[in-house]
Enzyme design. Structure first.
Site, PDB file in Angstrom:
ATOM      1  N   SER A  60       0.849  -1.199   0.000  1.00 33.36           N
ATOM      2  CA  SER A  60       0.000   0.000   0.000  1.00 33.36           C
ATOM      3  C   SER A  60       0.883   1.247   0.000  1.00 33.36           C
ATOM      4  O   SER A  60       2.090   1.166   0.280  1.00 33.36           O
ATOM      5  CB  SER A  60      -0.893   0.007   1.248  1.00 33.36           C
ATOM      6  OG  SER A  60      -0.094   0.235   2.397  1.00 33.36           O
ATOM      7  N   ASP A  93      -1.016  -1.421  -4.170  1.00 35.49           N
ATOM      8  CA  ASP A  93      -2.404  -1.490  -3.716  1.00 35.49           C
ATOM      9  C   ASP A  93      -2.960  -0.066  -3.567  1.00 35.49           C
ATOM     10  O   ASP A  93      -2.312   0.798  -2.968  1.00 35.49           O
ATOM     11  CB  ASP A  93      -2.395  -2.210  -2.350  1.00 35.49           C
ATOM     12  CG  ASP A  93      -3.774  -2.588  -1.850  1.00 35.49           C
ATOM     13  OD1 ASP A  93      -4.685  -2.751  -2.678  1.00 35.49           O
ATOM     14  OD2 ASP A  93      -3.917  -2.734  -0.614  1.00 35.49           O
ATOM     15  N   HIS A  94      -4.128   0.194  -4.107  1.00 31.50           N
ATOM     16  CA  HIS A  94      -4.803   1.497  -3.983  1.00 31.50           C
ATOM     17  C   HIS A  94      -3.892   2.682  -4.342  1.00 31.50           C
ATOM     18  O   HIS A  94      -3.703   3.606  -3.515  1.00 31.50           O
ATOM     19  CB  HIS A  94      -5.356   1.693  -2.567  1.00 31.50           C
ATOM     20  CG  HIS A  94      -6.483   0.764  -2.257  1.00 31.50           C
ATOM     21  ND1 HIS A  94      -7.743   0.905  -2.789  1.00 31.50           N
ATOM     22  CD2 HIS A  94      -6.522  -0.360  -1.495  1.00 31.50           C
ATOM     23  CE1 HIS A  94      -8.522  -0.072  -2.357  1.00 31.50           C
ATOM     24  NE2 HIS A  94      -7.804  -0.856  -1.586  1.00 31.50           N
ATOM     25  N   GLY A 189     -10.925  -3.302   6.462  1.00 26.68           N
ATOM     26  CA  GLY A 189     -10.755  -3.245   7.910  1.00 26.68           C
ATOM     27  C   GLY A 189     -11.408  -4.407   8.647  1.00 26.68           C
ATOM     28  O   GLY A 189     -11.902  -5.360   8.040  1.00 26.68           O
ATOM     29  N   LYS A 192     -16.600  -5.344   9.351  1.00 19.50           N
ATOM     30  CA  LYS A 192     -17.289  -5.394   8.061  1.00 19.50           C
ATOM     31  C   LYS A 192     -18.787  -5.583   8.242  1.00 19.50           C
ATOM     32  O   LYS A 192     -19.583  -4.806   7.752  1.00 19.50           O
ATOM     33  CB  LYS A 192     -16.743  -6.547   7.221  1.00 19.50           C
ATOM     34  CG  LYS A 192     -15.252  -6.425   6.926  1.00 19.50           C
ATOM     35  CD  LYS A 192     -14.815  -7.498   5.964  1.00 19.50           C
ATOM     36  CE  LYS A 192     -13.298  -7.628   5.917  1.00 19.50           C
ATOM     37  NZ  LYS A 192     -12.623  -6.415   5.464  1.00 19.50           N
ATOM     38  N   GLY A 221     -11.214  -5.923   0.478  1.00 14.21           N
ATOM     39  CA  GLY A 221     -11.899  -6.045   1.771  1.00 14.21           C
ATOM     40  C   GLY A 221     -12.361  -7.460   2.068  1.00 14.21           C
ATOM     41  O   GLY A 221     -13.459  -7.669   2.572  1.00 14.21           O
ATOM     42  N   ASN A 263      -8.208  -9.824  -1.902  1.00 14.49           N
ATOM     43  CA  ASN A 263      -7.278  -9.005  -1.105  1.00 14.49           C
ATOM     44  C   ASN A 263      -7.432  -9.232   0.390  1.00 14.49           C
ATOM     45  O   ASN A 263      -8.533  -9.086   0.936  1.00 14.49           O
ATOM     46  CB  ASN A 263      -7.565  -7.523  -1.370  1.00 14.49           C
ATOM     47  CG  ASN A 263      -6.984  -7.052  -2.681  1.00 14.49           C
ATOM     48  OD1 ASN A 263      -6.670  -7.846  -3.558  1.00 14.49           O
ATOM     49  ND2 ASN A 263      -6.845  -5.748  -2.818  1.00 14.49           N
ATOM     50  N   ARG A 269      -2.850  -8.813   9.911  1.00 15.93           N
ATOM     51  CA  ARG A 269      -2.588  -7.914  11.049  1.00 15.93           C
ATOM     52  C   ARG A 269      -3.087  -8.542  12.348  1.00 15.93           C
ATOM     53  O   ARG A 269      -2.480  -8.373  13.407  1.00 15.93           O
ATOM     54  CB  ARG A 269      -3.299  -6.580  10.838  1.00 15.93           C
ATOM     55  CG  ARG A 269      -2.775  -5.818   9.652  1.00 15.93           C
ATOM     56  CD  ARG A 269      -3.569  -4.530   9.464  1.00 15.93           C
ATOM     57  NE  ARG A 269      -3.167  -3.896   8.219  1.00 15.93           N
ATOM     58  CZ  ARG A 269      -3.105  -2.580   8.036  1.00 15.93           C
ATOM     59  NH1 ARG A 269      -3.451  -1.773   9.003  1.00 15.93           N
ATOM     60  NH2 ARG A 269      -2.721  -2.092   6.871  1.00 15.93           N
ATOM     61  N   ARG A 290      13.157 -10.498  18.390  1.00 20.06           N
ATOM     62  CA  ARG A 290      13.106 -11.775  17.667  1.00 20.06           C
ATOM     63  C   ARG A 290      12.217 -12.802  18.347  1.00 20.06           C
ATOM     64  O   ARG A 290      11.783 -13.757  17.705  1.00 20.06           O
ATOM     65  CB  ARG A 290      14.526 -12.341  17.508  1.00 20.06           C
ATOM     66  CG  ARG A 290      15.365 -11.491  16.577  1.00 20.06           C
ATOM     67  CD  ARG A 290      16.813 -11.875  16.661  1.00 20.06           C
ATOM     68  NE  ARG A 290      17.320 -11.690  18.032  1.00 20.06           N
ATOM     69  CZ  ARG A 290      18.616 -11.652  18.342  1.00 20.06           C
ATOM     70  NH1 ARG A 290      19.526 -11.793  17.402  1.00 20.06           N
ATOM     71  NH2 ARG A 290      19.004 -11.472  19.592  1.00 20.06           N
TER      72      ARG A 290
HETATM   73  P1  13P Z   1      -9.108  -6.283   4.338  1.00 19.06           P
HETATM   74  O1  13P Z   1      -9.119  -5.062   5.192  1.00 19.06           O
HETATM   75  O2  13P Z   1     -10.418  -6.996   4.363  1.00 19.06           O
HETATM   76  O3  13P Z   1      -7.991  -7.209   4.656  1.00 19.06           O
HETATM   77  O4  13P Z   1      -8.912  -5.801   2.814  1.00 19.06           O
HETATM   78  C1  13P Z   1      -7.634  -5.553   2.305  1.00 19.06           C
HETATM   79  C2  13P Z   1      -7.656  -4.885   0.983  1.00 19.06           C
HETATM   80  O5  13P Z   1      -8.643  -4.804   0.296  1.00 19.06           O
HETATM   81  C3  13P Z   1      -6.383  -4.325   0.526  1.00 19.06           C
HETATM   82  O6  13P Z   1      -6.521  -3.635  -0.672  1.00 19.06           O
HETATM   83  O1  G3H Z   2      -6.992  -1.224   1.513  1.00 10.17           O
HETATM   84  C1  G3H Z   2      -6.172  -0.864   2.327  1.00 10.17           C
HETATM   85  C2  G3H Z   2      -5.126  -1.793   2.792  1.00 10.17           C
HETATM   86  O2  G3H Z   2      -5.606  -2.632   3.798  1.00 10.17           O
HETATM   87  C3  G3H Z   2      -3.877  -1.039   3.160  1.00 10.17           C
HETATM   88  O3  G3H Z   2      -3.924  -0.491   4.418  1.00 10.17           O
HETATM   89  O4  G3H Z   2      -2.912   1.786   4.061  1.00 10.17           O
HETATM   90  O5  G3H Z   2      -3.014   0.788   6.338  1.00 10.17           O
HETATM   91  O6  G3H Z   2      -1.433  -0.116   4.618  1.00 10.17           O
HETATM   92  P1  G3H Z   2      -2.761   0.556   4.887  1.00 10.17           P
HETATM   93 ZN    ZN Z   3      -8.423  -2.681  -0.872  1.00 10.94          ZN
END
Ligand code: 13P
Ligand code: G3H
Ligand code: ZN
Length: 325
Positions: A60, A93-94, A189, A192, A221, A263, A269, A290
Site C-alpha cells: 500500500s 495497492d490502492h 478493515g 465489516k 476487503g 485481497n 494484522r 526476535r
Molecule cells: P481487508 O481489510 O479486508 O484485509 O482488505 C484488504 C484490501 O482490500 C487491501 O486492498
Molecule cells: O486497503 C487498504 C489496505 O488494507 C492497506 O492499508 O494503508 O493501512 O497499509 P494501509
Molecule cells: Zn483494498
C-alpha cells in the site's frame, strides 16, 4: 520469480482465486513466502507441492511511506532470491496516479492498482486510461476500481456504492484496464458485518455476464476476521469489539464467478497482533524483537496455507508455473 498478474489470472479464472496479501515488514514477508511454498518453520524446508500457491504480494502507499519504499523493494528482491521457487506478482495497492507512475517508473512492480473510484465516472475513466497507457508501454498490468467499498481505505473513509454492471462494461472498454475491482458488499478493515449483510453474488453474476469472457475481477476487503484471532487478541489484553468478515466459504463461489484476486490485509494484522501480544504477556521480562518474530513467521505461514486452501490456490503452483513458460 516475479510475474505479472494477468499470467496468474489466466490460469485461475473460474477455478480458484489468487491470494493478494499486504506486507509491511520482514516478518510478514518471510511468513508469506514460506506459506505460499507450503513451508512453515524454516526457509530450507522442501517445497510442499500439495500446498504451494502462486500469489500476489501487495504494497500500500502506507507501507511504502512507513520507512522508505526502497527497504520494501530490497526486501522483496531478497525474498525472490531466498525463495527461488516462489511465483508472485508485486503489486501497488490502492495507488494514486502519482504513486502508480512512481511504481511504473521504478521498473520493479509488475502490476499497479489505480484507485480513482472516489471520482465521478468520467474522471475515473480519464485517470485510469492515462495510467493504463503508461503502464502498458512498459509491460505492466493495471487493476482499476469501479464502485465504492465501505470502511477505511488508506486515508479515505468510504460510503458504499455497489458496482453498476452497465457502467462496468463501459469502464473496462474505455480504460483498457486488465482487471476490475468490484464493490459487492465487502469493506476494508476489521469491522465489516454486524449481522445479516454479506456478498452480493447477484451483482457479481451480472457483472461477469456483461464483461468480456474471462475478464478478471478483484475483491477487496476480503478478510474473514476470524473470531479465533480476535479472541486471542482480547485474551492477551486487546480491546476489539465483536465483529465478523467475509465467510471463507464464500471465496470459492466468488472465484467461480470470475473473481481471480482476493485481497487480504486485516487478517494478517490480526495474526501479527495476537502473537506479539501473547509473546510479551507470556514473557514480561523479555524485550528481544526476535522472540515474537520467531513465533509469528511460522504461524503466519500456516495461516497463509489455510487461506490458500479456502481460495483454492493451494496446490496450484506447479500447474500455474507451467502456463508461464
Ligand atoms: P481487508 O481489510 O479486508 O484485509 O482488505 C484488504 C484490501 O482490500 C487491501 O486492498
Ligand atoms: O486497503 C487498504 C489496505 O488494507 C492497506 O492499508 O494503508 O493501512 O497499509 P494501509
Ligand atoms: Zn483494498
Amino acid at each position: 520469480m516475479i510475474v505479472t498478474t494477468d499470467a496468474l489470472f489466466c490460469h485461475a479464472y473460474g477455478k480458484y482465486a489468487v491470494g493478494a496479501y499486504n506486507i509491511n515488514n520482514l516478518e510478514q514477508t518471510v511468513g508469506l513466502l514460506r506459506g505460499n511454498l507450503g513451508q512453515s518453520k524454516s526457509n530450507d524446508e522442501p517445497v510442499d507441492n500439495s500446498r504451494s500457491a502462486p500469489f500476489i504480494l501487495q504494497i500500500s502507499r502506507g507501507a511504502r511511506g512507513y520507512t522508505d519504499k526502497r527497504f520494501l523493494e530490497a526486501m522483496i528482491r531478497a525474498a525472490d532470491t531466498v525463495f527461488p521457487e516462489a511465483v508472485f506478482a508485486v503489486h501497488l495497492d490502492h495507488g494514486t496516479e502519482e504513486a502508480c507512475y512512481d511504481c511504473i517508473d521504478s521498473g520493479f512492480y509488475s502490476s499497479v492498482m489505480i484507485d480513482a473510484s472516489h471520482e465521478e465516472l468520467a474522471e475515473n475513466i480519464a485517470i485510469t486510461r492515462r495510467v493504463v497507457d503508461r503502464a502498458h508501454a512498459v509491460g505492466i498490468v493495471v487493476e482499476a476500481e469501479l464502485g465504492r467499498l465501505g470502511g477505511v481505505e488508506e486515508d479515505v473513509v468510504g460510503t458504499v456504492c455497489l458496482t453498476d454492471p452497465d457502467q462496468a462494461v463501459e469502464f473496462v472498454e474505455r480504460t483498457g484496464c486488465d482487471s476490475l475491482a468490484v464493490a459487492i458488499g465487502t469493506s476494508h478493515g476489521a469491522y465489516k458485518f454486524t449481522g445479516k449483510q454479506g456478498l452480493h453474488f447477484d451483482v457479481l453474476e451480472k457483472i461477469q455476464k456483461v464483461l468480456p469472457e474471462g475478464f478478471p475481477m478483484v475483491m477487496h476487503g476480503s478478510s474473514s476476521v476470524p473470531k479465533e484471532w480476535v479472541d486471542r487478541i482480547n485474551a492477551a489484553g486487546g480491546a476489539m469489539p465483536s465483529t465478523s468478515g467475509v465467510p471463507e466459504d464464500q471465496y470459492l463461489p466468488a472465484a467461480k464467478l470470475g473473481v481471480c484476486k482476493v485481497n487480504i490485509d486485516t487478517d494478517g494484522r490480526l495474526v501479527w497482533c495476537a502473537i506479539y501480544r501473547e509473546s510479551f504477556r507470556e514473557k514480561p521480562e523479555d524485550f528481544d524483537p526476535r522472540t515474537p518474530g520467531k513465533v509469528f513467521m511460522p504461524a503466519y505461514a500456516d495461516y497463509i496455507v489455510h487461506k490458500n486452501g479456502k481460495l483454492g490456490s493451494a496446490g496450484q503452483l506447479e500447474a500455474a508455473r507451467k502456463t508461464l513458460a
